[in-house]
Write a protein that holds these residues in place. Structure first.
Motif, short mmCIF file in Angstrom:
data_model
loop_
_atom_site.label_atom_id
_atom_site.label_comp_id
_atom_site.label_asym_id
_atom_site.label_seq_id
_atom_site.Cartn_x
_atom_site.Cartn_y
_atom_site.Cartn_z
N VAL A 171 -4.40 6.91 -3.52
CA VAL A 171 -3.04 7.03 -3.94
C VAL A 171 -2.34 7.22 -3.10
O VAL A 171 -0.43 6.76 -3.40
N ALA A 172 -2.80 7.18 -1.86
CA ALA A 172 -2.03 7.35 -0.76
C ALA A 172 -0.97 5.85 -0.28
O ALA A 172 0.34 6.19 -0.74
N ALA A 173 -2.00 5.35 -0.37
CA ALA A 173 -1.05 4.09 0.00
C ALA A 173 0.54 3.21 -1.33
O ALA A 173 0.76 2.81 -0.90
N ALA A 174 -0.33 3.57 -2.63
CA ALA A 174 0.45 3.73 -3.47
C ALA A 174 1.28 4.28 -3.43
O ALA A 174 2.66 3.34 -3.75
N VAL A 175 1.78 5.50 -3.62
CA VAL A 175 2.85 6.41 -2.84
C VAL A 175 3.24 5.89 -1.87
O VAL A 175 4.88 5.86 -1.84
N ALA A 176 3.03 5.60 -0.55
CA ALA A 176 3.56 5.24 0.81
C ALA A 176 4.53 3.65 0.47
O ALA A 176 5.46 3.59 0.81
N ARG A 177 3.82 3.08 -0.76
CA ARG A 177 4.92 1.27 -1.31
C ARG A 177 5.93 2.20 -2.14
O ARG A 177 6.97 1.51 -1.58
N ARG A 178 5.49 2.57 -2.70
CA ARG A 178 6.72 3.30 -3.47
C ARG A 178 8.00 3.50 -2.73
O ARG A 178 8.89 3.60 -2.87
N LEU A 189 1.04 -0.62 5.08
CA LEU A 189 -0.05 -0.16 4.38
C LEU A 189 -1.32 0.43 4.85
O LEU A 189 -2.15 1.17 4.22
N ASP A 190 -1.92 -1.41 5.60
CA ASP A 190 -2.92 -0.82 6.36
C ASP A 190 -3.35 0.51 5.99
O ASP A 190 -4.69 1.14 6.21
N GLU A 191 -2.36 0.55 7.37
CA GLU A 191 -2.69 2.23 8.68
C GLU A 191 -2.88 2.60 8.01
O GLU A 191 -3.31 3.76 7.82
N VAL A 192 -1.33 3.48 6.72
CA VAL A 192 -1.94 4.52 5.72
C VAL A 192 -3.05 4.78 5.40
O VAL A 192 -3.88 6.10 5.51
N ARG A 193 -3.38 3.68 4.44
CA ARG A 193 -4.85 3.99 4.12
C ARG A 193 -5.58 3.88 5.04
O ARG A 193 -6.55 5.06 4.17
N PRO A 202 7.73 5.81 9.35
CA PRO A 202 8.85 5.27 8.81
C PRO A 202 9.40 4.32 7.59
O PRO A 202 8.04 3.99 7.26
N THR A 203 10.67 4.71 6.68
CA THR A 203 10.42 3.55 6.02
C THR A 203 12.01 2.89 6.03
O THR A 203 12.23 3.01 7.09
N VAL A 204 11.69 1.92 5.05
CA VAL A 204 12.55 0.80 4.71
C VAL A 204 13.70 1.33 4.05
O VAL A 204 13.21 1.43 3.00
N PRO A 205 14.84 1.35 4.70
CA PRO A 205 16.08 2.30 3.19
C PRO A 205 15.48 0.52 2.01
O PRO A 205 15.54 -0.05 2.27
N ALA A 206 15.97 2.14 0.86
CA ALA A 206 16.34 0.73 -0.56
C ALA A 206 16.48 -0.11 -0.30
O ALA A 206 16.15 -1.50 -1.13
N SER A 207 17.80 -0.34 -0.14
CA SER A 207 18.77 -1.15 -0.26
C SER A 207 18.52 -2.70 0.88
O SER A 207 18.67 -3.46 0.30
N VAL A 208 17.98 -2.95 1.62
CA VAL A 208 17.37 -3.81 2.41
C VAL A 208 15.51 -4.30 1.84
O VAL A 208 15.24 -5.00 2.09
N LEU A 209 15.24 -3.73 1.12
CA LEU A 209 13.81 -4.20 -0.19
C LEU A 209 13.92 -5.35 -0.74
O LEU A 209 15.01 -5.48 -0.84
N PRO A 210 13.12 -6.19 -0.63
CA PRO A 210 12.92 -7.58 -1.13
C PRO A 210 13.32 -7.45 -2.53
O PRO A 210 12.74 -5.90 -3.43
#
Lengths: 113, 148
Positions: free
Chosen positions: B21-28, B36-40, B140-148
């Motif tokens: 769950v944590a990895a899925a929410v972090a990805r979003r 994400l591996d570190e978060v998990r 830190p999160t990557v701003p949505a605008s620069v997400l691929p």
């Protein structure tokens, strides 16, 4: 994914192939397997972790426990791992100095140092 | 309010669910894929530790996981209800032997868990008191605008 375990003998070494996730839930199974091997007189173990998807500190604890047990019989416990995500955990806990980590089972089986 | 909140019975088999769950929410939330591996791993360590604390003290309340998405960071809080006062000092000293006594296993898993968390996560805070403890971590999160 659950934990998968299989063992085979190569010369005087016992190779334990581990797959899946080693965490607080599954680590006891790995512990049992290592204890059983040592109780049965297998003191030179090679733990092949190439198919491990996840490893946490509980898993590290079990491996350290296994190392302690084989060392009590002047044995050895070698790891096989090439996965950076798994190796990182050994590195940040300083366990790369404790475990010989090999890139292949062949390499681990033939190691004598 | 947390983006996602998770309560689970203090049983080892549920820690995997918390990781997923944590990895899925972090990805979003936009946490870098490489992290994400570190978060998990970090959330798994925190939850394993909380489960161990609850079980060793015989507490039946659930372990709490709060996942919060902010503008620039993704935070995880893992809370337990185990009364422990020595844990914070143990972490501060980063040697941490006091927590060992609680574990039935001979290996120092609890200490290693905290060692892994502090090695993995730059922004981490461990607090503990009479009514329980919390491990707070953020990435830190990557701003949505620069997400691929």
């Amino acid at each position: 994914m659950d934990l998968s375990l299989s063992t085979r003998t190569v010369g005087d070494r016992t190779v334990v192939e581990v797959g899946g996730e080693i965490d607080v839930y599954t680590a006891p199974k790995l512990r049992e397997q290592l204890v059983e091997l040592v109780n049965d007189g297998s003191y030179h173990l090679v733990v092949d972790m190439e198919r491990v998807d996840f490893l946490d500190s509980t898993g590290l604890g079990v491996l350290v426990g296994g190392l302690k047990r084989v060392r009590a019989h002047e044995g050895s416990l070698r790891l096989v791992c090439n996965q950076e995500r798994i190796l990182k955990i050994f590195r940040i806990t300083g366990l790369t100095k404790v475990f010989p980590i090999h890139t292949s089972v062949d390499d681990a089986v033939s190691a004598t140092d | 309010m947390a983006t996602v909140e998770l309560l689970f019975s203090a049983l080892p088999e549920h820690v995997r669910t918390a990781r997923l769950v944590a990895a899925a929410v972090a990805r979003r939330a936009g946490v870098d894929e490489a992290v994400l591996d570190e978060v998990r791993l970090a959330v798994g360590e925190a939850c394993s530790r909380a489960v161990g604390l609850h079980r060793s003290v015989g507490i039946t309340t659930p372990v709490r996981v709060r996942l919060t998405e902010d503008e620039k960071k993704f935070s995880i809080e893992v809370g337990d209800d185990a009364p422990h006062t020595a844990v914070a000092e143990a972490v501060a000293g980063s040697s941490g032997t006091s927590a060992m006594d609680r574990e039935e296993a001979s290996e120092a898993e609890d200490d290693m868990g905290l060692a892994v968390i502090s090695g993995l996560v730059d922004d981490v805070e461990v607090s503990a008191g009479e009514s329980g403890g919390v491990i707070r971590m953020s990435w830190p999160t990557v701003p949505a605008s620069v997400l691929p």
